[in-house]
Design an enzyme around this catalytic site. Structure first.
Site, PDB file in Angstrom:
ATOM      1  N   THR A  76      -3.244   5.595  -4.386  1.00  0.00           N
ATOM      2  CA  THR A  76      -2.122   6.357  -3.829  1.00  0.00           C
ATOM      3  C   THR A  76      -0.851   6.169  -4.655  1.00  0.00           C
ATOM      4  OG1 THR A  76      -1.670   4.551  -2.279  1.00  0.00           O
ATOM      5  CG2 THR A  76      -2.944   6.389  -1.458  1.00  0.00           C
ATOM      6  N   THR A  77      -0.597   4.942  -5.076  1.00  0.00           N
ATOM      7  CA  THR A  77       0.630   4.712  -5.843  1.00  0.00           C
ATOM      8  C   THR A  77       0.549   5.417  -7.189  1.00  0.00           C
ATOM      9  OG1 THR A  77       0.671   2.559  -4.777  1.00  0.00           O
ATOM     10  CG2 THR A  77       2.268   2.928  -6.522  1.00  0.00           C
TER      11      THR A  77
ATOM     12  N   ASP B 119       0.830  -1.192   0.000  1.00  0.00           N
ATOM     13  CA  ASP B 119       0.000   0.000   0.000  1.00  0.00           C
ATOM     14  C   ASP B 119       0.874   1.255   0.000  1.00  0.00           C
ATOM     15  OD1 ASP B 119      -2.533   1.252   0.201  1.00  0.00           O
ATOM     16  OD2 ASP B 119      -2.111   1.670   2.305  1.00  0.00           O
TER      17      ASP B 119
ATOM     18  N   ASP C 175      -9.456   0.148   1.273  1.00  0.00           N
ATOM     19  CA  ASP C 175      -9.379   0.764  -0.055  1.00  0.00           C
ATOM     20  C   ASP C 175     -10.595   0.374  -0.890  1.00  0.00           C
ATOM     21  OD1 ASP C 175      -6.944   1.697   0.749  1.00  0.00           O
ATOM     22  OD2 ASP C 175      -5.768   0.732  -0.827  1.00  0.00           O
TER      23      ASP C 175
HETATM   24  P1  ADP Z   1      -2.846   2.374  -6.307  1.00  0.00           P
HETATM   25  O1  ADP Z   1      -2.219   2.652  -4.972  1.00  0.00           O
HETATM   26  O2  ADP Z   1      -2.587   3.469  -7.265  1.00  0.00           O
HETATM   27  O3  ADP Z   1      -4.262   1.972  -6.208  1.00  0.00           O
HETATM   28  P2  ADP Z   1      -2.367  -0.354  -7.026  1.00  0.00           P
HETATM   29  O4  ADP Z   1      -1.156  -1.119  -6.706  1.00  0.00           O
HETATM   30  O5  ADP Z   1      -3.613  -0.687  -6.310  1.00  0.00           O
HETATM   31  O6  ADP Z   1      -2.007   1.159  -6.860  1.00  0.00           O
HETATM   32  O7  ADP Z   1      -2.608  -0.485  -8.593  1.00  0.00           O
HETATM   33  C1  ADP Z   1      -3.684   0.133  -9.226  1.00  0.00           C
HETATM   34  C2  ADP Z   1      -3.580  -0.033 -10.717  1.00  0.00           C
HETATM   35  O8  ADP Z   1      -3.543  -1.419 -11.059  1.00  0.00           O
HETATM   36  C3  ADP Z   1      -4.772   0.562 -11.426  1.00  0.00           C
HETATM   37  O9  ADP Z   1      -4.324   1.285 -12.547  1.00  0.00           O
HETATM   38  C4  ADP Z   1      -5.554  -0.669 -11.870  1.00  0.00           C
HETATM   39  O10 ADP Z   1      -6.315  -0.453 -13.059  1.00  0.00           O
HETATM   40  C5  ADP Z   1      -4.430  -1.626 -12.144  1.00  0.00           C
HETATM   41  N1  ADP Z   1      -4.866  -3.026 -12.186  1.00  0.00           N
HETATM   42  C6  ADP Z   1      -5.555  -3.744 -11.283  1.00  0.00           C
HETATM   43  N2  ADP Z   1      -5.771  -5.008 -11.735  1.00  0.00           N
HETATM   44  C7  ADP Z   1      -5.207  -5.082 -12.965  1.00  0.00           C
HETATM   45  C8  ADP Z   1      -5.072  -6.112 -13.962  1.00  0.00           C
HETATM   46  N3  ADP Z   1      -5.572  -7.326 -13.784  1.00  0.00           N
HETATM   47  N4  ADP Z   1      -4.411  -5.788 -15.082  1.00  0.00           N
HETATM   48  C9  ADP Z   1      -3.887  -4.561 -15.261  1.00  0.00           C
HETATM   49  N5  ADP Z   1      -3.970  -3.577 -14.380  1.00  0.00           N
HETATM   50  C10 ADP Z   1      -4.621  -3.818 -13.251  1.00  0.00           C
HETATM   51 MG    MG Z   2      -5.110   0.306  -5.329  1.00  0.00          MG
END
Ligand code: ADP
Ligand code: MG
Length: 540
Positions: free
Chosen positions: A99-100, A66, A380
């Site tokens: 957040t990322t 996270d 989240d």
């Molecule tokens: P954040 O803190 O920004 O939410 P995450 O590590 O949760 O970071 O990653 C979020 C990103 O991962 C989003 O752009 C989401 O669309 C993407 N994502 C989630 N599942 C998939 C998947 N199966 N394939 C590609 N991208 C994905």
């Molecule tokens: Mg996320």
């Protein structure tokens, strides 16, 4: 691989390197510090992102994926790097997820010293434009939204079960307002954790859960027709009375004094009995004598209940919180029931009043670390599902909106001139970081991915994103990778504001002497970067 990355990262920005940075201008120095922090969390982006293990200054270990948690645990005291942490915090407060993404975009924006307000505003308008309307009863979409935000986190393993719980929880606190709008009031979803069982045994409970024991072992632990008294003052004689110095001239006086105290405590209990309460939840302490009398009266009492629990139970059972027993009347009492869990660790409190609202999502996991990471993932999910349900809107994930918005911004850039054109173009380029890093983290060629994504979007495939599990470029909404416009727009706002701020702050700092600024605040140490070294050094 992740270890190497983690060990490598501090080198870029730590004290040891400070010398080397001296030659650069203060502005560059600060920008690179902020970017280094942004880059340190990039490797966690997306479902295939790595987890980080952080060791806090107290030696506690946190394993997480996270973004905001990582940045908060890093002890950063460089003012510009701190701005990046604030991006994550703002994003967490406002949207709960993304957040990322926000931090990664902010890091990219810092490559260009531009003013990004206009570009960000335009980008948000484009996000609105590509938003997909979803039916408020379309649970399947909401489950996918929950799952997308869980993937890559500890919660992923049980995402079917947990996403259903998240959707059920959000629905349980959804109300239709008079004006027809939908309000998902997540303040009435409480997330509690318990170690011992598996995450698959997590459950959604009506009402509240209190992780406490009765104050006396002879008290009942199950009360069907419960009348709750919630007190936020101690059920004790107040300090000054108890500690008062009494000068005694005659042994009888001591006896009198003790009897007087006992009488007062006994009156407290009588007052509770008169009110008709049979369950007492006290936010503060309860005197031993009071505990004893309450037990004799068959009243269940729990002391030192957390303020947040008291406030939550108040909503569940429809009670008022009482400070002064003497002036309390019967209608402060709440109604419902109490029962104990099978391990005798928790109380389940259910309400039995028309106004009753509130559900508890009880997350279980084998260890403290497991449930903590589970909780972050579920929190989240709750936020994004709540936002999607209340707005009835969603976005395709996997970088699809970033590529689409970037493309639209590049077109828009042609219509503006000079400096602003550069800023809009730079903003568009910064958005590419999302699909690029999603691919990188999944071991997929990021250049090919970007080329393919751009080609698809030029052909009008607005929902084309990268599915990191298959490596395919596809309609990610259909594939069930679904994000929310709320979190996306907020990420653009937080990122651009932080970039603007960092650039402004750099100007101020570059006018002064950097190495003494840090010392003044920290009372010594190796200048502005010193604290960062300590914190990052703790990461393994
Ligand atoms: P954040 O803190 O920004 O939410 P995450 O590590 O949760 O970071 O990653 C979020 C990103 O991962 C989003 O752009 C989401 O669309 C993407 N994502 C989630 N599942 C998939 C998947 N199966 N394939 C590609 N991208 C994905
Ligand atoms: Mg996320």
């Amino acid at each position: 691989m992740s270890q190497q990355q983690m060990q490598g990262q501090p080198m870029i920005i730590l004290g040891e390197d400070a010398q080397r940075m001296k030659d650069k201008s203060a502005q560059e120095h600060n920008i690179s510090a902020a970017r280094a922090v942004a880059e340190s969390v990039r490797s966690t982006l997306g479902p295939k992102g790595m987890d980080k293990m952080l060791v806090t200054s107290l030696g506690d270990i946190v394993v997480t994926n996270d973004g905001v948690t990582i940045l908060e645990e890093m002890d950063i005291d460089n003012p510009t790097a701190e701005m990046i942490v604030e991006v994550a915090e703002t994003q967490e407060d406002e949207a709960g997820d993304g957040t990322t993404t926000a931090v990664a975009i902010a890091g990219e924006l810092l490559k260009n010293a531009e003013e990004f307000d206009m570009a960000a505003k335009q980008a948000r308008e484009e996000v609105d434009d590509i938003t997909i309307d979803v039916d408020k009863d379309d649970d399947e979409v909401f489950r996918k939204i929950a799952q997308t935000s869980m993937t890559g986190k500890g919660a992923e393993q049980h995402k079917d079960k947990l996403s259903q719980l998240v959707v059920d929880a959000a629905k349980a606190v959804t109300v239709e307002a008079d004006d027809g709008s939908t309000i998902v009031d997540l303040a009435f979803v409480k997330v509690e954790t318990q170690t011992g069982k598996g995450a698959g045994e997590s459950e959604l409970l009506e009402g509240a859960v209190i992780d406490k024991d009765p104050v006396h072992e002879e008290m009942p632990t199950e009360v069907d027709d419960a009348r709750f008294l919630l007190v936020d003052e101690p059920l004790e004689l107040n300090e000054t009375e108890a500690d008062a110095q009494v000068s005694v001239t005659d042994p009888d006086q001591i006896q009198d004094f003790i009897e007087q105290e006992e009488r007062e405590l006994r009156e407290m209990v009588d007052r509770i009995v008169d009110l008709g309460a049979n369950v007492v939840l006290c936010q503060k302490g309860i005197d031993d004598m009071v505990q004893h009398y309450l037990a004799k009266e068959g009243i269940l009492a729990v002391k030192r209940v957390k303020l947040s629990d008291v406030e939550f139970v108040r909503e569940v059972v429809g009670a008022d919180v009482v400070s002064d027993l003497d002036s309390a009347t019967e209608d402060v009492l709440g109604r419902g029931s109490v029962r104990r869990d099978e391990n005798e660790e928790l109380f389940y409190v259910e309400g039995n009043v028309p106004s009753s609202h509130g559900v508890t999502l009880l997350l279980r996991g084998s260890t403290e670390h497991v449930v903590d990471e589970l909780e972050r993932g579920v929190e989240d999910s709750l936020d994004v599902v709540g936002s999607a349900m209340s707005t009835g809107s969603a976005l395709p994930g996997g970088g699809a909106p970033e590529v689409e918005v970037a493309q639209r911004l590049r077109e828009y850039a042609d219509s503006v001139s000079g400096r602003e054109q550069l800023a809009v173009e730079a903003f568009a380029d910064a958005l590419d970081v999302v699909p690029r890093v999603l691919a990188e983290n999944a071991g997929i060629d990021s250049i090919d991915t970007l080329v393919d994504l751009r080609a698809a979007h030029s052909e009008g495939e607005k929902r084309a994103g990268l599915n990191v599990f298959t490596g395919d470029i596809e309609d990610t909404f259909e594939a069930g990778v679904i994000d929310t416009p709320g979190a996306k727009s907020q990420a653009l706002t937080s990122a651009s504001e932080a970039a603007n701020l960092v650039l402004k702050i750099d100007d101020i700092i570059s006018a002064g002497d950097l190495s003494t600024e840090g010392e003044e605040e920290e009372g010594g140490g190796a200048g502005g970067m010193g604290g960062m070294g300590g914190g990052m050094g703790g990461m393994m």
